[in-house]
Design an enzyme around this catalytic site. Structure first.
Site, mmCIF file in Angstrom:
data_model
loop_
_atom_site.group_PDB
_atom_site.id
_atom_site.type_symbol
_atom_site.label_atom_id
_atom_site.label_comp_id
_atom_site.label_asym_id
_atom_site.label_seq_id
_atom_site.Cartn_x
_atom_site.Cartn_y
_atom_site.Cartn_z
ATOM 1 N N TYR A 98 0.859 -1.186 0.000
ATOM 2 C CA TYR A 98 0.000 0.000 0.000
ATOM 3 C C TYR A 98 0.903 1.247 0.000
ATOM 4 C CZ TYR A 98 -2.877 3.745 1.864
ATOM 5 O OH TYR A 98 -3.484 4.956 2.057
ATOM 6 N N LYS A 194 -11.170 -1.786 6.026
ATOM 7 C CA LYS A 194 -11.486 -2.516 4.799
ATOM 8 C C LYS A 194 -12.511 -3.617 5.083
ATOM 9 C CE LYS A 194 -8.393 0.165 2.905
ATOM 10 N NZ LYS A 194 -8.134 1.189 3.876
HETATM 11 O O1 P1T Z 1 -6.257 3.569 5.622
HETATM 12 P P1 P1T Z 1 -5.808 2.864 6.861
HETATM 13 O O2 P1T Z 1 -6.911 2.287 7.668
HETATM 14 O O3 P1T Z 1 -4.846 3.671 7.655
HETATM 15 O O4 P1T Z 1 -4.999 1.550 6.356
HETATM 16 C C1 P1T Z 1 -3.805 1.610 5.653
HETATM 17 C C2 P1T Z 1 -3.626 0.350 4.846
HETATM 18 C C3 P1T Z 1 -2.818 -0.658 5.358
HETATM 19 N N1 P1T Z 1 -2.610 -1.815 4.691
HETATM 20 C C4 P1T Z 1 -3.198 -2.028 3.491
HETATM 21 C C5 P1T Z 1 -2.941 -3.309 2.772
HETATM 22 C C6 P1T Z 1 -4.032 -1.062 2.921
HETATM 23 O O5 P1T Z 1 -4.600 -1.327 1.742
HETATM 24 C C7 P1T Z 1 -4.244 0.165 3.617
HETATM 25 C C8 P1T Z 1 -5.110 1.244 3.062
HETATM 26 N N2 P1T Z 1 -5.373 1.112 1.690
HETATM 27 C C9 P1T Z 1 -6.127 1.971 0.944
HETATM 28 C C10 P1T Z 1 -6.717 3.079 1.438
HETATM 29 C C11 P1T Z 1 -6.265 1.610 -0.481
HETATM 30 O O6 P1T Z 1 -7.146 2.144 -1.186
HETATM 31 O O7 P1T Z 1 -5.480 0.752 -0.925
#
Ligand code: P1T
Length: 387
Positions: A98, A194
């Site tokens: 990410y 998610k």
């Molecule tokens: O957005 P947050 O709750 O802080 O999570 C970060 C995060 C961590 N790990 C993975 C694999 C992720 O996909 C994400 C956040 N990703 C998105 C916002 C996205 O659209 O890929």
């Protein structure tokens, strides 16, 4: 107790003071003590809160873990784990992560003297070659965001020596389809924003471990740095997590259908989905996952067409994030992974023609119709004729 039962019952006992069947939202920052230091186990809500505690117990149970710590976001959970390291320590991280994870590693933790090497974690030899005498932590996403590469968790865990920690960001797979702790990982991290929350209405994160000493250290970070979720957010996440199993079955069923449909289109040059036999690590995915999740990425060679397609769909909203019941489409190069320098991004395969779908749980027929219509509408006339 089986997975769905754990999701609904662990941490969810009737409220001891009122009998409320559903865990209440304990919207309080503090707790009245009978005498100095004499209280019911709760003293201050950054340290401990009953609603957050219920969520932590529920999510630990879903990962087959003993201990969980809930955070205000996935990034806060990630930062608490990497914050365990000290200046001079080295991390072997996946080269497809990410964008925000890459950003915090590169622009925050590197300034504190923590060093990062990025390796293709679907290639065991590449991971082995990246290890240094100062390596303290392995950071894996599997499947990765956005290229859905698969790392062999057990094989990488077998490489670790001494005090090294293997961390798996299990956001894409969810504990319904993959249990990294059982495969040898030390810590699981999630963006609960998610699939676990599941309804795109709350930001959150969690860490889960079976190691009491690691739990104490992460809990110390959680309390010291203080990036904790409020009671309302903890409650929403907990409510979402109760239906994780039913949602994931639908996400995966729809994603498989969408991936096969895209693979059958001659105007789509590549499809990434671990459930396709054509996926480079399909066999590893079959071995370590019980389903392949709801994320599908694909490539259109014509980048202008990719951009156009991204906002031509009826049911797939053009949006960052993933894992909610509704379908989303994103253009990683310009959205979620925009913080990775262009040259590095392209080297890693995140081209301007790459699109990422978070396949929701709408009716699959509607999703296919939507994709078919938009692909046909944006296609050059000669390409349409090929089908
Ligand atoms: O957005 P947050 O709750 O802080 O999570 C970060 C995060 C961590 N790990 C993975 C694999 C992720 O996909 C994400 C956040 N990703 C998105 C916002 C996205 O659209 O890929």
């Amino acid at each position: 107790m089986k997975f769905s039962t754990r999701a609904i019952h662990v941490g969810q006992e009737a409220d001891p003071t009122t009998g409320a069947t559903i865990v209440p939202i304990y919207q309080t920052s503090t707790y009245t003590q009978e005498r100095v230091g004499e209280h019911k186990g709760f003293d201050y809500s950054r340290t401990v809160n009953p609603t957050r505690l219920a969520l932590e117990r529920q999510l630990a149970a879903l990962e087959d873990g003993r201990y969980a710590n809930a955070f205000a976001s996935g990034m806060a959970a990630t930062s608490a784990v990497v914050g365990l390291l000290s200046s001079g320590d080295h991390v072997v991280a996946g080269d497809d992560l990410y964008g925000g994870t890459y950003r915090v590693f590169t622009h925050v933790f590197r300034r504190y003297g923590i060093e990062f090497s990025y390796a293709d974690t679907s290639d065991l030899e590449a991971v082995r070659a990246a290890i240094r005498p100062t390596t303290k932590l392995f950071w894996l996403e599997t499947p990765t965001n956005p290229l859905l590469k698969i790392a062999d968790i057990a094989a990488i865990a077998a490489l670790r020596t001494g005090e090294q920690i293997v961390v798996v960001d299990n956001t894409f797979a969810t504990p319904y389809f993959q249990r990294p702790l059982a495969l040898g990982a030390d810590v699981v991290v999630h963006s609960t924003t998610k699939y676990i929350g599941g309804h795109s209405d709350v930001i959150g994160g969690v860490t889960v471990t079976n190691d009491a000493a690691l739990y104490d250290r992460i809990r110390f970070m959680q309390n010291s740095v203080g990036a904790v979720p409020g009671a309302q957010d903890a409650w929403l996440t907990m409510r979402g997590a109760k239906t994780l199993a039913v949602r994931m079955r639908e996400h995966a069923r729809n994603a498989q259908v969408v991936a096969e449909f895209l693979q059958g289109r001659p105007d789509v040059s590549r499809v990434y989905y671990p459930g396709l036999a054509s996926h480079a690590q399909h066999e590893v995915a079959r071995r370590q996952m019980s389903g392949f999740g709801g994320m599908v990425s694909f490539v259109l060679d014509d980048t202008a067409r990719a951009m156009e397609l991204a906002h031509s769909l009826k049911y797939f909203s053009l949006a960052e994030s993933l894992g909610g019941v509704e379908s989303l489409i994103c253009h990683p190069a310009r959205m979620t992974h925009g913080s990775i320098p262009t040259e590095q991004r392209e080297r890693r395969g995140i081209s301007d023609g790459l699109l990422r779908l978070s396949v929701g749980i709408e009716d699959a027929a509607d999703l296919l119709e939507d994709l078919r219509t938009a692909l046909d509408r944006t296609a050059a006339p000669a390409t349409v004729g090929l089908r």
